[in-house]
Design an enzyme around this catalytic site. Structure first.
Site, PDB file in Angstrom:
ATOM      1  N   ASP A  12       0.847  -1.200   0.000  1.00  0.00           N
ATOM      2  CA  ASP A  12       0.000   0.000   0.000  1.00  0.00           C
ATOM      3  C   ASP A  12       0.885   1.254   0.000  1.00  0.00           C
ATOM      4  OD1 ASP A  12       0.957  -0.469   2.571  1.00  0.00           O
ATOM      5  OD2 ASP A  12      -0.845   0.317   3.569  1.00  0.00           O
ATOM      6  N   ASP A  16       7.695   3.607   3.028  1.00  0.00           N
ATOM      7  CA  ASP A  16       8.524   2.432   3.268  1.00  0.00           C
ATOM      8  C   ASP A  16       8.220   1.321   2.272  1.00  0.00           C
ATOM      9  OD1 ASP A  16       6.099   2.601   4.687  1.00  0.00           O
ATOM     10  OD2 ASP A  16       6.701   1.104   6.146  1.00  0.00           O
ATOM     11  N   ASN A  41      -2.381   2.664   3.696  1.00  0.00           N
ATOM     12  CA  ASN A  41      -1.786   3.964   4.011  1.00  0.00           C
ATOM     13  C   ASN A  41      -2.580   5.113   3.405  1.00  0.00           C
ATOM     14  OD1 ASN A  41       0.419   3.062   5.551  1.00  0.00           O
ATOM     15  ND2 ASN A  41       1.593   2.593   3.715  1.00  0.00           N
ATOM     16  N   THR A 127       2.972  -6.091   2.870  1.00  0.00           N
ATOM     17  CA  THR A 127       3.437  -4.936   3.646  1.00  0.00           C
ATOM     18  C   THR A 127       2.318  -3.927   3.897  1.00  0.00           C
ATOM     19  OG1 THR A 127       4.209  -3.773   1.657  1.00  0.00           O
ATOM     20  CG2 THR A 127       5.790  -5.211   2.775  1.00  0.00           C
ATOM     21  N   GLU A 167      -0.380  -2.707  15.742  1.00  0.00           N
ATOM     22  CA  GLU A 167       0.299  -2.051  14.621  1.00  0.00           C
ATOM     23  C   GLU A 167      -0.721  -1.750  13.528  1.00  0.00           C
ATOM     24  OE1 GLU A 167       1.823  -2.040  10.647  1.00  0.00           O
ATOM     25  OE2 GLU A 167       0.840  -3.786  11.539  1.00  0.00           O
ATOM     26  N   PHE A 168      -0.469  -0.706  12.734  1.00  0.00           N
ATOM     27  CA  PHE A 168      -1.447  -0.187  11.777  1.00  0.00           C
ATOM     28  C   PHE A 168      -1.972  -1.246  10.816  1.00  0.00           C
ATOM     29  CE2 PHE A 168      -2.297   1.644   7.555  1.00  0.00           C
ATOM     30  CZ  PHE A 168      -3.337   2.516   7.854  1.00  0.00           C
ATOM     31  N   ASN A 169      -1.102  -1.991  10.151  1.00  0.00           N
ATOM     32  CA  ASN A 169      -1.561  -2.934   9.124  1.00  0.00           C
ATOM     33  C   ASN A 169      -2.495  -3.985   9.698  1.00  0.00           C
ATOM     34  OD1 ASN A 169      -0.076  -1.712   7.072  1.00  0.00           O
ATOM     35  ND2 ASN A 169       1.660  -3.094   7.285  1.00  0.00           N
ATOM     36  N   HIS A 242       9.971   0.437   7.666  1.00  0.00           N
ATOM     37  CA  HIS A 242       9.452  -0.869   8.046  1.00  0.00           C
ATOM     38  C   HIS A 242       9.500  -1.906   6.923  1.00  0.00           C
ATOM     39  CE1 HIS A 242       7.575   1.209  11.530  1.00  0.00           C
ATOM     40  NE2 HIS A 242       7.179   2.116  10.654  1.00  0.00           N
TER      41      HIS A 242
END
Length: 317
Positions: A12, A16, A41, A127, A167-169, A242
């Protein structure tokens, strides 16, 4: 030299993610079969265009891009403009894509690629949120036994960033993450405990600046924006890159140390939805199919990234 590791990069982009793309495109140890995109993102249309723009910058428009899921399985869309900006790749001027995305949906591309390949030859690298990967596993369960490995940038066994523990993902689509973590394929979680070690320092930027190329300046522009965002919103002196850690792990596993440990994703806790729970209480069983990344060789990691930018800069000239 062994054959390159064949991968599909589900992403996305994302600052990173863009660096992960550079590393995957440039290193001979990796064969990038295609890029699939997932809303994360930023919105799906923006991050798909970003993937295409990064390919233009790298001179690799030949790599197919397949747009995928625009929203999580169950939850509302959540994006990260505070970290990645309104475009998803703020800080640079993005070149216009030279070809449209492929017509085939990302989930169908993942399935078709895995079913056509020899079992145990294709690695899925994710990712972004895990919506596409979860849907692929549900739509065609036979892919699970055909995947060589699933490598996820997401989660953390002691750290969170979007909530105190998530964590965001993973937090964006925890139901998809639960599906992916619960399947029988081998899974490596490259989480925040590892990626927060992958800081783009002034020394790193100086090495890239010495390459003196448009792609090098593109990288520096991305990192300048990323640094300011991380300083303002998460208190980091330098930005953690990341997603590129997943590719570094596949290129040279000595750069990313791992430990086998059972993993699951929390879905029901009032304060812990999206938490990746790692059970460190005793040594993992011999048949444990999960592992977590623990320690990064910072210099070795950045040597790979800088060399990738150098290689791509030479090819574009």
């Amino acid at each position: 030299m062994s054959d390159p590791r064949q991968i599909i990069l589900d992403c996305d982009p994302g600052h990173d993610d863009a660096v992960a793309m550079m590393l995957a495109l440039a290193n001979p140890a990796i064969e990038l079969l295609g890029i699939t995109t997932v809303g994360g993102n930023q919105t799906l249309d923006k991050i798909t265009r970003n993937a295409q723009s990064v390919l233009v910058m790298c001179g690799r428009e030949d790599v197919p891009v397949h747009a995928g899921s625009a929203r999580p399985l169950v939850r509302r869309v959540e994006i990260a403009p505070d970290i990645h900006g309104e475009s998803g790749l703020d800080g640079v001027e993005l070149p216009e894509p030279t070809r449209p995305p492929q017509d085939t949906h990302a989930v169908r591309f993942i399935i078709d690629t895995l079913m056509a390949a020899e079992p145990g030859t294709v690695t899925l690298v994710a990712t972004g949120p895990l919506t596409n990967v979860a849907l692929a596993a549900r739509l065609e369960p036979r892919i699970v036994e055909r995947v060589r490995e699933v490598v996820v940038m997401g989660g953390g066994y002691h750290e969170g960033n979007w909530t105190p523990v998530a964590e965001f993902n993973i937090w964006v689509d925890p139901e998809a993450a639960h599906i992916v973590f619960d399947e029988e394929w081998p899974l490596t979680m490259v989480g925040l405990d590892l990626t927060h070690q992958a800081l783009a320092t002034a020394k790193v930027e100086a090495q890239v600046r010495d390459i003196d190329s448009p792609l090098g300046e593109f990288f520096i522009g991305l990192m300048d924006f990323f640094r300011k965002a991380y300083q303002e919103h998460q208190g980091f002196p330098d930005p953690p890159v990341h997603d590129a850690c997943t590719i570094a792990y596949l290129i040279d596993p000595t750069i990313v140390q791992t430990r086998k440990v059972p993993l699951t994703v929390e879905l029901r806790g009032e304060h812990t939805v999206g938490m990746t729970v790692a059970d460190f209480r005793s040594p993992a069983a011999a048949d444990c199919r999960h592992q977590v990344a623990t320690k990064l060789d910072h210099a070795g990691f950045w040597d790979l990234v800088v060399e990738a930018i150098r290689v791509l800069s030479h090819e574009e000239s």
